[in-house]
Design a protein around this motif. Structure first.
Motif, PDB file in Angstrom:
ATOM      1  N   SER A 154       2.248   2.351   5.924  1.00 31.96           N
ATOM      2  CA  SER A 154       1.465   1.042   6.502  1.00 31.96           C
ATOM      3  C   SER A 154       2.685  -0.160   6.460  1.00 31.96           C
ATOM      4  O   SER A 154       2.349  -1.260   6.996  1.00 31.96           O
ATOM      5  N   TYR A 155       3.971   0.143   5.781  1.00 28.45           N
ATOM      6  CA  TYR A 155       5.141  -0.815   5.871  1.00 28.45           C
ATOM      7  C   TYR A 155       5.495  -1.069   7.443  1.00 28.45           C
ATOM      8  O   TYR A 155       6.002  -2.333   7.836  1.00 28.45           O
ATOM      9  N   GLN A 156       5.271  -0.068   8.264  1.00 26.31           N
ATOM     10  CA  GLN A 156       5.351  -0.535   9.791  1.00 26.31           C
ATOM     11  C   GLN A 156       4.612  -1.516  10.274  1.00 26.31           C
ATOM     12  O   GLN A 156       5.088  -2.146  11.069  1.00 26.31           O
ATOM     13  N   ARG A 157       3.350  -1.499   9.651  1.00 22.59           N
ATOM     14  CA  ARG A 157       2.479  -3.036  10.050  1.00 22.59           C
ATOM     15  C   ARG A 157       2.956  -4.120   9.717  1.00 22.59           C
ATOM     16  O   ARG A 157       2.972  -4.872  10.779  1.00 22.59           O
ATOM     17  N   ALA A 158       3.686  -4.157   8.707  1.00 27.13           N
ATOM     18  CA  ALA A 158       4.056  -5.515   8.120  1.00 27.13           C
ATOM     19  C   ALA A 158       5.408  -5.715   9.003  1.00 27.13           C
ATOM     20  O   ALA A 158       5.473  -6.906   9.405  1.00 27.13           O
ATOM     21  N   PHE A 159       6.552  -4.710   9.234  1.00 23.36           N
ATOM     22  CA  PHE A 159       7.244  -5.066   9.826  1.00 23.36           C
ATOM     23  C   PHE A 159       7.105  -5.600  11.441  1.00 23.36           C
ATOM     24  O   PHE A 159       7.825  -6.242  11.991  1.00 23.36           O
ATOM     25  N   ARG A 172       0.809  -1.149  -0.066  1.00 27.48           N
ATOM     26  CA  ARG A 172      -0.169  -0.083   0.129  1.00 27.48           C
ATOM     27  C   ARG A 172       0.755   1.176   0.020  1.00 27.48           C
ATOM     28  O   ARG A 172       0.495   2.248  -0.776  1.00 27.48           O
ATOM     29  N   ALA A 173       1.955   1.287   0.900  1.00 28.78           N
ATOM     30  CA  ALA A 173       2.878   2.227   0.933  1.00 28.78           C
ATOM     31  C   ALA A 173       3.555   2.778  -0.669  1.00 28.78           C
ATOM     32  O   ALA A 173       3.489   3.706  -0.929  1.00 28.78           O
ATOM     33  N   PHE A 174       4.110   1.557  -1.325  1.00 27.30           N
ATOM     34  CA  PHE A 174       4.980   1.709  -2.483  1.00 27.30           C
ATOM     35  C   PHE A 174       3.914   1.992  -3.475  1.00 27.30           C
ATOM     36  O   PHE A 174       4.294   2.711  -4.341  1.00 27.30           O
ATOM     37  N   ALA A 175       2.560   1.814  -3.410  1.00 32.30           N
ATOM     38  CA  ALA A 175       1.696   2.017  -4.427  1.00 32.30           C
ATOM     39  C   ALA A 175       1.393   3.616  -4.245  1.00 32.30           C
ATOM     40  O   ALA A 175       1.233   4.146  -5.404  1.00 32.30           O
ATOM     41  N   PRO A 232      -5.474  14.185   5.987  1.00 33.49           N
ATOM     42  CA  PRO A 232      -4.462  13.571   5.414  1.00 33.49           C
ATOM     43  C   PRO A 232      -4.003  12.109   6.079  1.00 33.49           C
ATOM     44  O   PRO A 232      -3.271  11.471   5.786  1.00 33.49           O
ATOM     45  N   GLU A 233      -5.065  11.863   6.906  1.00 37.80           N
ATOM     46  CA  GLU A 233      -4.705  10.739   7.814  1.00 37.80           C
ATOM     47  C   GLU A 233      -4.602   9.297   6.678  1.00 37.80           C
ATOM     48  O   GLU A 233      -3.697   8.691   7.254  1.00 37.80           O
ATOM     49  N   LEU A 234      -5.431   9.165   6.135  1.00 36.78           N
ATOM     50  CA  LEU A 234      -5.180   8.006   5.004  1.00 36.78           C
ATOM     51  C   LEU A 234      -4.190   8.175   4.320  1.00 36.78           C
ATOM     52  O   LEU A 234      -3.150   7.062   4.098  1.00 36.78           O
ATOM     53  N   ILE A 235      -3.704   9.120   3.907  1.00 37.35           N
ATOM     54  CA  ILE A 235      -2.054   9.330   3.080  1.00 37.35           C
ATOM     55  C   ILE A 235      -0.931   9.039   3.983  1.00 37.35           C
ATOM     56  O   ILE A 235      -0.238   8.271   3.974  1.00 37.35           O
ATOM     57  N   PHE A 236      -1.218   9.431   5.209  1.00 41.07           N
ATOM     58  CA  PHE A 236      -0.392   9.311   6.166  1.00 41.07           C
ATOM     59  C   PHE A 236      -0.230   7.561   6.725  1.00 41.07           C
ATOM     60  O   PHE A 236       0.860   7.188   6.718  1.00 41.07           O
ATOM     61  N   SER A 237      -1.318   7.238   6.911  1.00 38.25           N
ATOM     62  CA  SER A 237      -1.269   6.039   7.557  1.00 38.25           C
ATOM     63  C   SER A 237      -0.985   4.939   6.301  1.00 38.25           C
ATOM     64  O   SER A 237      -0.472   3.934   6.353  1.00 38.25           O
ATOM     65  N   THR A 238      -1.225   5.463   5.129  1.00 39.15           N
ATOM     66  CA  THR A 238      -0.564   4.238   4.061  1.00 39.15           C
ATOM     67  C   THR A 238       0.764   4.579   3.636  1.00 39.15           C
ATOM     68  O   THR A 238       1.382   3.610   3.267  1.00 39.15           O
ATOM     69  N   ALA A 287       0.767   4.141  18.342  1.00 42.69           N
ATOM     70  CA  ALA A 287       1.723   3.464  17.491  1.00 42.69           C
ATOM     71  C   ALA A 287       2.993   4.024  17.280  1.00 42.69           C
ATOM     72  O   ALA A 287       3.893   3.455  16.838  1.00 42.69           O
ATOM     73  N   PHE A 288       2.811   5.518  17.450  1.00 41.09           N
ATOM     74  CA  PHE A 288       4.331   6.051  17.226  1.00 41.09           C
ATOM     75  C   PHE A 288       5.495   5.606  18.063  1.00 41.09           C
ATOM     76  O   PHE A 288       6.607   5.642  17.739  1.00 41.09           O
ATOM     77  N   SER A 289       5.056   5.195  19.198  1.00 37.30           N
ATOM     78  CA  SER A 289       6.074   4.308  19.815  1.00 37.30           C
ATOM     79  C   SER A 289       7.060   3.487  19.391  1.00 37.30           C
ATOM     80  O   SER A 289       8.219   3.413  19.210  1.00 37.30           O
ATOM     81  N   LEU A 290       6.319   2.686  18.434  1.00 43.42           N
ATOM     82  CA  LEU A 290       7.331   1.566  17.436  1.00 43.42           C
ATOM     83  C   LEU A 290       8.253   2.558  16.683  1.00 43.42           C
ATOM     84  O   LEU A 290       9.549   2.088  16.274  1.00 43.42           O
ATOM     85  N   VAL A 291       7.861   3.718  16.124  1.00 44.33           N
ATOM     86  CA  VAL A 291       8.701   4.289  15.411  1.00 44.33           C
ATOM     87  C   VAL A 291       9.948   4.873  16.005  1.00 44.33           C
ATOM     88  O   VAL A 291      11.273   4.910  15.630  1.00 44.33           O
TER      89      VAL A 291
END
Lengths: 339, 339
Positions: B20-25, A23-26, B11-17, A290-294
């Protein structure tokens, strides 16, 4: 015993999460190709879009369908159009354009640090080969300053209201680790009595200076090159903005920094900290928690601190008062310390 | 004019997308540390979990909170527990454990190909330096076979029902590009009259052989080393399983392959194609339609084809009939060709 049948177990969330990087890369690809602006300008099917963005028709068709599925486009009768949010934030001609965020959020370094997340969990701090991200390293923070300014503007608008409520004249603001400088600059733009001193590393300050120039506040903008840790900050400030800064450090470091900021304020002056502040459960609200993970991925000891934690730090640094301000429409919260 | 106020742009959907790679990792890290099994076994707070998974307490606390936010854990009074889905699919002691998917779905190659997605859109096919992923390359597909078998089991259960409805005796099945072999193996396990011939590259077949052994069907399992493109397939099969295979290729290639499979069937025999089959709008259902992007990133000319496209390919390859079967609880659909 519940009378309702339990939902059947499904691996769908696991699958969609493990592939969520797609999703991020798209979206990154859509931004890099400037697909959204092309659609806004009227190229609305793969055949016309591919010429406009200089890409293969098959590639554009697949990407535009994907971005439709993910909620960034609409598709009707084979024609694409922008959603309301995409029109505001992803059309390059829009004053609120935020596509530039992609340069920072999907940068090689940001994703690279997530690659080694398992090791960071083991270690309890970043396992990145580059080390803690708050060490001086202009490239990363110049990228941040160039990419993330637009995201700051809504919050900066709230700061402008807070500051303009103060009757003192003139108003002197110190903007710590200013980056793009958009917090202070936006406030200065809103209030002609405001003078901003922006502190950051020299290469980053160049971006803030450009932004001050563009905003027409260069004559009320002073660049202070250096670090919050050891540069002489000056004194007598009405406000000190501490935006997305304290989350990089551990508690003793933050107390030391807050003591420095306390010294630089005039009596009755205020620090305004803009931060991801989770509730004490540390799982709500989701974006802040969730920002804690960053911070785990990028720093040695940073965190998304709760308000009680900020309260203690402010108290230890000599502030007589510390309050939390929640702005419903913003993902971040304000912590206000009073000298 | 609508009487309801339009929602404020966000802009929340843009930011979370873009993040989104953070979720996978994060999920990958939870699986690699086997955090879910540790919680299932009773270690339910950071202090006890960190010892059990051999990681720093701070790291475990932040990761477990994040996985709670993302819906993989629950947290109450500081204690973590598994969700229903996590208990079934992420506890290593569960027979339906699927954590192994992470090895494939978040592999360096899979994510690496997404890194260059913008170039793939421009080109209209994979811009990966490795090239098309359907070229012989054992490492990737051995990883697939070792990681993705569990995901196949629910669909394989549906195939078992289809096949057992056939009264012929014995039942000969050819499993094309079998990978882990779990489609054919599951069907053989369910029906003692079934004999499976599994076709794949030799290194991949070793995984399928192991799985056949574990499932107790080794005596009704034949490994056929080679490629669907040029290996002699044999003939007189009752069924040919074509699972997640045709999406790698363009239409003429698929027609050629389907002609080969048609020849290998007995009269009245059937191909059963398991695929991501989007509707003709190519944006629904989301998971099937989104798969097209994966093929853009990984192949020269593959796609998630619609049913009318599959119908044409089957017709061109000589099948007298082609039907679509939608199984509501499965993300994939079945395309059944009849000779």
């Amino acid at each position: 015993m519940s009378s309702a049948a339990a939902p059947k177990p499904s691996p769908e969330l696991i699958f969609s999460t493990l592939t969520s990087y797609q999703r991020a890369f798209a979206l990154k690809a859509g931004i890099e190709l400037d697909l959204f602006t092309a659609i806004a300008e009227g190229a609305n099917d793969p055949a016309s879009l591919c010429k406009r963005v200089n890409a293969a028709e098959r590639g554009v068709r697949i990407l535009a369908d994907y971005l439709t599925i993910d909620g960034f486009l609409r598709k009707e009768n084979g024609k694409y159009s922008l959603t309301a949010d995409s029109a505001v934030f992803l059309d390059k001609r829009s004053p609120a354009y935020m596509g530039g965020m992609s340069h920072f959020l999907t940068s090689e370094q940001n994703i690279g640090n997530m690659w080694v997340l398992t090791d960071s969990v083991r270690k309890g701090g970043t396992a990145s080969h580059i080390g803690d991200n708050s060490k001086p390293e202009d490239g990363r923070w110049v990228n941040f300053a160039r990419s993330m300014g637009a995201m700051a503007v809504p919050t900066a608008g709230v700061l402008a209201q807070l500051v303009s409520a103060n009757p003192a004249s003139p108003i002197r603001i110190l903007d710590i680790a200013a980056g793009h400088g958009m917090y202070g600059i936006t406030v200065a733009k809103n209030n002609p009595r405001v003078h901003v001193t922006a502190l950051d590393w020299p290469a980053v300050l160049e971006v803030a200076k450009e932004n001050a120039q563009k905003a027409g506040v260069a004559d009320r903008f002073t660049a202070l090159a250096g670090s919050a840790f050891d540069t002489h900050l000056g004194e007598g400030y009405d406000y000190i903005f501490i935006t997305n800064f304290l989350h990089h450090f551990d508690v003793p470091t933050n107390e030391m920094l807050l003591r420095r900021f306390h010294s630089a304020l005039k009596p009755g002056g205020k620090t305004i900290t803009v931060e991801f502040v989770p509730n004490e459960d540390r799982i709500t609200p989701p974006m802040a928690a969730a920002f804690s993970l960053v911070m785990l991925a990028h720093t040695d000891a940073g965190d998304a601190y709760t308000f009680p934690e900020y309260e203690k730090m402010h108290s230890a640094a000599g502030f007589r008062n510390c309050t939390l301000q929640i702005i419903p429409e913003l993902p971040q919260r304000l912590v206000i310390g009073e000298k």
